[in-house]
Design a protein around this motif. Sequence first.
Motif, PDB file in Angstrom:
ATOM      1  N   ILE A  78       0.859  -1.183   0.000  1.00 49.76           N
ATOM      2  CA  ILE A  78       0.000   0.000   0.000  1.00 49.76           C
ATOM      3  C   ILE A  78       0.902   1.243   0.000  1.00 49.76           C
ATOM      4  O   ILE A  78       2.080   1.183   0.353  1.00 49.76           O
ATOM      5  N   ALA A  79       0.344   2.364  -0.420  1.00 56.51           N
ATOM      6  CA  ALA A  79       1.036   3.649  -0.310  1.00 56.51           C
ATOM      7  C   ALA A  79       0.065   4.647   0.291  1.00 56.51           C
ATOM      8  O   ALA A  79      -1.111   4.667  -0.070  1.00 56.51           O
ATOM      9  N   LEU A 101      11.754   4.221  -3.119  1.00 53.59           N
ATOM     10  CA  LEU A 101      12.254   3.210  -4.060  1.00 53.59           C
ATOM     11  C   LEU A 101      13.703   2.843  -3.737  1.00 53.59           C
ATOM     12  O   LEU A 101      14.098   1.678  -3.856  1.00 53.59           O
ATOM     13  N   LYS A 102      14.496   3.851  -3.333  1.00 51.28           N
ATOM     14  CA  LYS A 102      15.885   3.565  -2.955  1.00 51.28           C
ATOM     15  C   LYS A 102      15.942   2.640  -1.746  1.00 51.28           C
ATOM     16  O   LYS A 102      16.755   1.705  -1.693  1.00 51.28           O
ATOM     17  N   LEU A 103      15.067   2.892  -0.758  1.00 51.85           N
ATOM     18  CA  LEU A 103      15.047   2.046   0.436  1.00 51.85           C
ATOM     19  C   LEU A 103      14.741   0.592   0.088  1.00 51.85           C
ATOM     20  O   LEU A 103      15.222  -0.326   0.769  1.00 51.85           O
ATOM     21  N   ARG A 104      13.930   0.395  -0.957  1.00 51.69           N
ATOM     22  CA  ARG A 104      13.556  -0.961  -1.366  1.00 51.69           C
ATOM     23  C   ARG A 104      14.548  -1.582  -2.336  1.00 51.69           C
ATOM     24  O   ARG A 104      14.329  -2.695  -2.819  1.00 51.69           O
ATOM     25  N   ARG A 142       1.071  17.630  -4.511  1.00 50.58           N
ATOM     26  CA  ARG A 142       1.319  16.823  -5.697  1.00 50.58           C
ATOM     27  C   ARG A 142       2.576  15.962  -5.537  1.00 50.58           C
ATOM     28  O   ARG A 142       2.628  14.836  -6.016  1.00 50.58           O
ATOM     29  N   VAL A 143       3.583  16.500  -4.860  1.00 48.56           N
ATOM     30  CA  VAL A 143       4.781  15.696  -4.587  1.00 48.56           C
ATOM     31  C   VAL A 143       4.432  14.510  -3.685  1.00 48.56           C
ATOM     32  O   VAL A 143       4.891  13.389  -3.902  1.00 48.56           O
ATOM     33  N   ALA A 144       3.602  14.776  -2.662  1.00 44.27           N
ATOM     34  CA  ALA A 144       3.179  13.683  -1.780  1.00 44.27           C
ATOM     35  C   ALA A 144       2.416  12.617  -2.564  1.00 44.27           C
ATOM     36  O   ALA A 144       2.602  11.408  -2.342  1.00 44.27           O
ATOM     37  N   LEU A 145       1.548  13.038  -3.488  1.00 47.11           N
ATOM     38  CA  LEU A 145       0.857  12.078  -4.351  1.00 47.11           C
ATOM     39  C   LEU A 145       1.842  11.325  -5.229  1.00 47.11           C
ATOM     40  O   LEU A 145       1.737  10.113  -5.427  1.00 47.11           O
ATOM     41  N   GLY A 146       2.826  12.061  -5.763  1.00 41.94           N
ATOM     42  CA  GLY A 146       3.816  11.420  -6.627  1.00 41.94           C
ATOM     43  C   GLY A 146       4.648  10.389  -5.901  1.00 41.94           C
ATOM     44  O   GLY A 146       4.998   9.342  -6.457  1.00 41.94           O
ATOM     45  N   ARG A 147       4.960  10.662  -4.636  1.00 41.61           N
ATOM     46  CA  ARG A 147       5.751   9.700  -3.861  1.00 41.61           C
ATOM     47  C   ARG A 147       4.992   8.386  -3.685  1.00 41.61           C
ATOM     48  O   ARG A 147       5.590   7.309  -3.663  1.00 41.61           O
ATOM     49  N   ALA A 148       3.652   8.485  -3.549  1.00 38.46           N
ATOM     50  CA  ALA A 148       2.843   7.264  -3.505  1.00 38.46           C
ATOM     51  C   ALA A 148       2.755   6.626  -4.884  1.00 38.46           C
ATOM     52  O   ALA A 148       2.813   5.397  -5.024  1.00 38.46           O
ATOM     53  N   LEU A 149       2.656   7.464  -5.915  1.00 43.15           N
ATOM     54  CA  LEU A 149       2.478   6.971  -7.280  1.00 43.15           C
ATOM     55  C   LEU A 149       3.670   6.137  -7.758  1.00 43.15           C
ATOM     56  O   LEU A 149       3.494   5.108  -8.412  1.00 43.15           O
ATOM     57  N   VAL A 150       4.883   6.563  -7.434  1.00 44.20           N
ATOM     58  CA  VAL A 150       6.071   5.843  -7.924  1.00 44.20           C
ATOM     59  C   VAL A 150       6.175   4.442  -7.347  1.00 44.20           C
ATOM     60  O   VAL A 150       6.825   3.565  -7.934  1.00 44.20           O
ATOM     61  N   ARG A 151       5.522   4.225  -6.209  1.00 39.73           N
ATOM     62  CA  ARG A 151       5.564   2.903  -5.588  1.00 39.73           C
ATOM     63  C   ARG A 151       4.821   1.864  -6.412  1.00 39.73           C
ATOM     64  O   ARG A 151       5.054   0.668  -6.256  1.00 39.73           O
ATOM     65  N   GLU A 152       3.842   2.309  -7.231  1.00 40.66           N
ATOM     66  CA  GLU A 152       2.970   1.405  -7.987  1.00 40.66           C
ATOM     67  C   GLU A 152       2.355   0.363  -7.056  1.00 40.66           C
ATOM     68  O   GLU A 152       2.454  -0.851  -7.278  1.00 40.66           O
ATOM     69  N   PRO A 153       1.670   0.821  -5.993  1.00 36.08           N
ATOM     70  CA  PRO A 153       1.133  -0.096  -4.988  1.00 36.08           C
ATOM     71  C   PRO A 153      -0.161  -0.750  -5.441  1.00 36.08           C
ATOM     72  O   PRO A 153      -0.779  -0.337  -6.423  1.00 36.08           O
ATOM     73  N   ALA A 154      -0.592  -1.743  -4.685  1.00 31.77           N
ATOM     74  CA  ALA A 154      -1.890  -2.373  -4.961  1.00 31.77           C
ATOM     75  C   ALA A 154      -3.033  -1.453  -4.541  1.00 31.77           C
ATOM     76  O   ALA A 154      -4.096  -1.457  -5.153  1.00 31.77           O
ATOM     77  N   VAL A 155      -2.806  -0.639  -3.474  1.00 35.27           N
ATOM     78  CA  VAL A 155      -3.864   0.224  -2.930  1.00 35.27           C
ATOM     79  C   VAL A 155      -3.265   1.562  -2.514  1.00 35.27           C
ATOM     80  O   VAL A 155      -2.205   1.603  -1.877  1.00 35.27           O
ATOM     81  N   PHE A 156      -3.937   2.647  -2.886  1.00 36.38           N
ATOM     82  CA  PHE A 156      -3.588   3.987  -2.416  1.00 36.38           C
ATOM     83  C   PHE A 156      -4.510   4.350  -1.254  1.00 36.38           C
ATOM     84  O   PHE A 156      -5.729   4.191  -1.345  1.00 36.38           O
ATOM     85  N   GLN A 183      -6.989   7.721 -14.808  1.00 36.05           N
ATOM     86  CA  GLN A 183      -5.826   7.374 -15.627  1.00 36.05           C
ATOM     87  C   GLN A 183      -5.177   6.074 -15.178  1.00 36.05           C
ATOM     88  O   GLN A 183      -4.788   5.238 -16.005  1.00 36.05           O
ATOM     89  N   LEU A 184      -5.077   5.887 -13.852  1.00 34.38           N
ATOM     90  CA  LEU A 184      -4.370   4.716 -13.326  1.00 34.38           C
ATOM     91  C   LEU A 184      -5.273   3.496 -13.170  1.00 34.38           C
ATOM     92  O   LEU A 184      -4.788   2.367 -13.141  1.00 34.38           O
ATOM     93  N   GLY A 185      -6.588   3.727 -13.019  1.00 35.89           N
ATOM     94  CA  GLY A 185      -7.477   2.622 -12.687  1.00 35.89           C
ATOM     95  C   GLY A 185      -7.126   2.034 -11.333  1.00 35.89           C
ATOM     96  O   GLY A 185      -7.256   0.826 -11.099  1.00 35.89           O
ATOM     97  N   ALA A 186      -6.686   2.902 -10.416  1.00 35.61           N
ATOM     98  CA  ALA A 186      -6.135   2.444  -9.138  1.00 35.61           C
ATOM     99  C   ALA A 186      -7.225   2.230  -8.096  1.00 35.61           C
ATOM    100  O   ALA A 186      -8.268   2.876  -8.115  1.00 35.61           O
ATOM    101  N   THR A 187      -6.945   1.326  -7.159  1.00 33.05           N
ATOM    102  CA  THR A 187      -7.801   1.166  -5.981  1.00 33.05           C
ATOM    103  C   THR A 187      -7.406   2.247  -4.979  1.00 33.05           C
ATOM    104  O   THR A 187      -6.251   2.315  -4.564  1.00 33.05           O
TER     105      THR A 187
END
Length: 360
Positions: A78-79, A101-104, A142-156, A183-187
């Motif tokens: 999740i993000a 992403l670096k941490l992972r 928007r940066v906070a949203l982007g930080r979640a977006l780059v993770r490509e998580p199953a759930v936001f 755009q993402l079709g994200a949960t």
Amino acid sequence: MASVRLDDVRKVYGNGQVAVHGASFEVADGELMVLVGPSGCGKSTLLRMIAGLEEISGGTLSIGDRVVNEVAPKDRDIAMVFQNYALYPHMTVAENLAFGLKLRGHPRAVIDQRVNAAAETLGLGQMLDKLPREMSGGQRQRVALGRALVREPAVFLLDEPLSNLDAKLRHSMRTEIARLHRQLGATMIYVTHDQVEAMTLGQRIVVLKDGQIQQIDTPMALYEHPANLFVAGFLGSPAMNVLHGRLERADGLRLVLEAGLSIPLGDARVGEDWLGKPVAMGVRPEHLQPAAPEAAGFDTRVEVVEPVGSEVFVNQVFGTHPLVSRLPPRQLPQAGAALRMAVDPAHLHFFDAGTGRRLW
């Protein structure tokens, strides 16, 4: 992406306080679900249990096909986007986006590709070298949203992400989040106390009060068919007018409020077994309008007129009962003037005066 399912999920603190009473619902894969309610209703606690930041006291939480009650937050895929942005002040936008992403341990090429894609999606391409203090509140969000977006998580998970922004920025960021979801079709699971955010963003809404789910439905279904008085009063701006009285058939169907005060209801559909019993009747401001010359109506006194451009809110009193109507812009009534009003019988809501539950 993945679905999220809660089966009788509870949260009880050590002092015995119950924050969430047996929540059960499912967020479909790709759905944007909003949790809404007043402060202290348990919505953020529910979100934190989904994130793994609060221990679940009872019930089952599943993400996709996996039960995650005992799974660490970092392993839930999740993000989360927080109310206060939670950006690292000494890092640039690019570094903030890339940090998780670096941490992972992702390869540099993958990090650069995801950061650039997120920056392009959110209009941050020209800001990657800026520090958070050099940006506006909307840009930081928007940066906070982007930080979640780059993770490509199953759930936001989004916890009141717009509450620190001004009205204009909140509107533009609501549009941004809705566009991003399409755009993402994200949960996505989105928490807010703002019913306008809930109505405009959610594909479905969970309405909570005192840790209990009051109703789950689409925004317009909640607006047009509230399950109880709380939902009726919480959703809608201005709020629904609610009057308490008895239904009687005397010269047509009427709501009798007290001696000498009654409201004609025309051909409103009612259950005959409720005649003579105490009920609460709700009418939305747009369904309380000036009476036609020959129509049955009731006389009110204007107290305050609020012109807001495309519409006018007229605050009135009927006896001692406050009412508000939503009228189109035109010659405005003056404070103290008398207005003859009528309700639209096709859009009335009736509730049990004792339990608050919708009658039919």
